[in-house]
Design a protein around this motif. Sequence first.
Motif, mmCIF file in Angstrom:
data_model
loop_
_atom_site.group_PDB
_atom_site.id
_atom_site.type_symbol
_atom_site.label_atom_id
_atom_site.label_comp_id
_atom_site.label_asym_id
_atom_site.label_seq_id
_atom_site.Cartn_x
_atom_site.Cartn_y
_atom_site.Cartn_z
ATOM 1 N N GLU A 1 13.012 11.427 21.732
ATOM 2 C CA GLU A 1 13.749 10.350 20.923
ATOM 3 C C GLU A 1 12.786 9.617 19.996
ATOM 4 O OE1 GLU A 1 16.946 7.946 19.392
ATOM 5 O OE2 GLU A 1 16.858 9.572 20.552
ATOM 6 N N ARG A 2 11.614 9.345 20.485
ATOM 7 C CA ARG A 2 10.534 8.757 19.586
ATOM 8 C C ARG A 2 10.168 9.835 18.427
ATOM 9 N NH1 ARG A 2 6.529 5.552 23.659
ATOM 10 N NH2 ARG A 2 7.943 4.178 24.381
ATOM 11 N N ALA A 3 10.239 11.122 18.760
ATOM 12 C CA ALA A 3 9.842 12.041 17.766
ATOM 13 C C ALA A 3 10.841 12.136 16.740
ATOM 14 C CB ALA A 3 9.396 13.297 18.446
ATOM 15 N N ARG A 4 12.274 12.102 17.258
ATOM 16 C CA ARG A 4 13.472 12.464 16.512
ATOM 17 C C ARG A 4 13.096 11.297 15.323
ATOM 18 N NH1 ARG A 4 17.796 10.344 15.548
ATOM 19 N NH2 ARG A 4 17.656 8.806 17.236
ATOM 20 N N LYS A 5 13.001 9.994 15.805
ATOM 21 C CA LYS A 5 12.953 8.840 14.883
ATOM 22 C C LYS A 5 11.941 8.826 14.080
ATOM 23 C CE LYS A 5 14.808 5.453 17.970
ATOM 24 N NZ LYS A 5 14.716 4.126 18.770
ATOM 25 N N ALA A 6 10.591 9.236 14.208
ATOM 26 C CA ALA A 6 9.507 9.577 13.390
ATOM 27 C C ALA A 6 10.019 10.659 12.278
ATOM 28 C CB ALA A 6 8.255 10.145 13.828
ATOM 29 N N ARG A 7 10.606 11.821 12.630
ATOM 30 C CA ARG A 7 11.109 12.839 11.825
ATOM 31 C C ARG A 7 11.938 12.317 10.984
ATOM 32 N NH1 ARG A 7 10.697 16.172 16.440
ATOM 33 N NH2 ARG A 7 12.699 15.894 16.818
ATOM 34 N N GLY A 8 12.943 11.181 11.318
ATOM 35 C CA GLY A 8 13.834 10.610 10.365
ATOM 36 C C GLY A 8 13.223 9.958 9.432
ATOM 37 N N GLN A 9 12.165 8.938 9.814
ATOM 38 C CA GLN A 9 11.225 8.257 8.772
ATOM 39 C C GLN A 9 10.716 9.061 7.987
ATOM 40 O OE1 GLN A 9 8.656 6.125 11.731
ATOM 41 N NE2 GLN A 9 9.936 4.262 11.311
ATOM 42 N N LEU A 10 10.278 10.218 8.190
ATOM 43 C CA LEU A 10 9.544 11.120 7.212
ATOM 44 C C LEU A 10 10.640 11.736 6.183
ATOM 45 C CD1 LEU A 10 7.297 13.007 9.637
ATOM 46 C CD2 LEU A 10 6.619 11.874 7.760
ATOM 47 N N LEU A 11 11.899 12.213 6.778
ATOM 48 C CA LEU A 11 12.765 12.384 5.673
ATOM 49 C C LEU A 11 13.123 11.200 4.625
ATOM 50 C CD1 LEU A 11 15.021 14.410 8.129
ATOM 51 C CD2 LEU A 11 13.690 15.253 6.101
ATOM 52 N N ASP A 12 13.057 10.037 5.255
ATOM 53 C CA ASP A 12 13.465 8.885 4.596
ATOM 54 C C ASP A 12 12.266 8.540 3.479
ATOM 55 O OD1 ASP A 12 15.893 8.617 5.407
ATOM 56 O OD2 ASP A 12 15.291 7.203 6.809
ATOM 57 N N GLY A 13 11.065 9.213 3.593
ATOM 58 C CA GLY A 13 9.957 8.885 2.495
ATOM 59 C C GLY A 13 9.109 7.809 3.380
ATOM 60 N N ILE A 14 9.297 7.666 4.633
ATOM 61 C CA ILE A 14 8.393 6.393 5.204
ATOM 62 C C ILE A 14 7.442 7.314 6.195
ATOM 63 C CG2 ILE A 14 8.314 4.570 6.810
ATOM 64 C CD1 ILE A 14 11.412 4.270 5.982
ATOM 65 N N ASP A 15 6.194 6.758 6.024
ATOM 66 C CA ASP A 15 5.216 7.274 7.029
ATOM 67 C C ASP A 15 5.135 6.590 8.277
ATOM 68 O OD1 ASP A 15 2.744 8.257 8.355
ATOM 69 O OD2 ASP A 15 1.254 8.129 6.661
ATOM 70 N N PRO A 16 5.560 7.452 9.619
ATOM 71 C CA PRO A 16 5.599 6.420 10.694
ATOM 72 C C PRO A 16 4.472 5.942 10.966
ATOM 73 C CG PRO A 16 6.392 8.870 10.953
ATOM 74 C CD PRO A 16 5.793 8.771 9.515
ATOM 75 N N LEU A 17 3.100 6.286 10.593
ATOM 76 C CA LEU A 17 1.997 5.851 10.919
ATOM 77 C C LEU A 17 1.360 4.713 10.073
ATOM 78 C CD1 LEU A 17 -0.064 8.837 12.708
ATOM 79 C CD2 LEU A 17 0.849 6.579 13.801
ATOM 80 N N GLY A 18 2.072 4.406 8.942
ATOM 81 C CA GLY A 18 2.066 3.602 7.742
ATOM 82 C C GLY A 18 1.564 2.178 8.434
ATOM 83 N N ARG A 19 0.939 1.430 7.426
ATOM 84 C CA ARG A 19 0.854 0.066 7.943
ATOM 85 C C ARG A 19 1.819 -0.682 7.505
ATOM 86 N NH1 ARG A 19 -4.089 -1.214 4.441
ATOM 87 N NH2 ARG A 19 -4.609 0.956 4.737
ATOM 88 N N PRO A 20 2.369 -1.715 8.296
ATOM 89 C CA PRO A 20 3.324 -2.722 8.268
ATOM 90 C C PRO A 20 3.308 -3.651 6.852
ATOM 91 C CG PRO A 20 2.719 -3.067 10.640
ATOM 92 C CD PRO A 20 1.919 -2.169 9.629
ATOM 93 N N LYS A 21 4.370 -3.685 6.323
ATOM 94 C CA LYS A 21 4.263 -4.497 4.940
ATOM 95 C C LYS A 21 3.536 -5.901 5.336
ATOM 96 C CE LYS A 21 8.174 -2.574 2.758
ATOM 97 N NZ LYS A 21 9.369 -2.863 2.159
ATOM 98 N N GLY A 22 2.508 -6.260 4.258
ATOM 99 C CA GLY A 22 1.990 -7.427 4.401
ATOM 100 C C GLY A 22 0.771 -7.523 5.190
ATOM 101 N N ARG A 23 0.194 -6.342 5.805
ATOM 102 C CA ARG A 23 -0.695 -6.089 6.552
ATOM 103 C C ARG A 23 -1.879 -5.405 5.628
ATOM 104 N NH1 ARG A 23 -1.432 -3.204 12.337
ATOM 105 N NH2 ARG A 23 -3.478 -4.041 12.855
ATOM 106 N N THR A 24 -3.051 -6.170 5.469
ATOM 107 C CA THR A 24 -4.072 -5.324 4.641
ATOM 108 C C THR A 24 -5.348 -5.567 5.398
ATOM 109 O OG1 THR A 24 -4.571 -7.664 3.924
ATOM 110 C CG2 THR A 24 -2.931 -6.588 2.388
ATOM 111 N N ARG A 25 -6.413 -4.750 4.664
ATOM 112 C CA ARG A 25 -7.614 -4.696 5.475
ATOM 113 C C ARG A 25 -8.270 -5.940 5.217
ATOM 114 N NH1 ARG A 25 -8.847 1.007 5.223
ATOM 115 N NH2 ARG A 25 -7.715 1.931 3.824
ATOM 116 N N PRO A 26 -9.258 -6.338 6.092
ATOM 117 C CA PRO A 26 -10.177 -7.558 6.198
ATOM 118 C C PRO A 26 -11.083 -7.458 4.994
ATOM 119 C CG PRO A 26 -10.140 -6.461 8.437
ATOM 120 C CD PRO A 26 -9.376 -5.715 7.407
ATOM 121 N N ALA A 27 -11.140 -8.633 4.229
ATOM 122 C CA ALA A 27 -12.360 -8.569 2.929
ATOM 123 C C ALA A 27 -13.463 -7.807 3.410
ATOM 124 C CB ALA A 27 -12.544 -9.946 2.483
ATOM 125 N N GLY A 28 -13.713 -7.248 2.383
ATOM 126 C CA GLY A 28 -15.330 -6.461 2.739
ATOM 127 C C GLY A 28 -15.209 -4.889 2.874
#
Length: 70
Positions: free
Chosen positions: A39-66
């Motif tokens: 089920e988790r793999a199926r959801k990940a494949r669905g995200q890929l079909l929608d153009g979303i990287d399943p391992l992508g960072r959540p919105k608003g989350r950035t790297r620490p300065a430096g």
Amino acid sequence: MVRSNRSKRLLWVGYERNGRERWMGLGPLHTVSLQEARERARKARGQLLDGIDPLGRPKGRTRPAGLRSG
């Protein structure tokens, strides 16, 4: 796919995005059932079909300065 790392056995799903191979862990084999892993793999494949990287960072989350990507 099941990968064994000494005492840990984990379930993984692999995919390619933008020419880069990626592997996403689905959970430890002793905790996650095969049905749940599928089920988790199926959801990940669905995200890929929608153009979303399943391992992508959540919105608003950035790297620490430096820190730079590398």
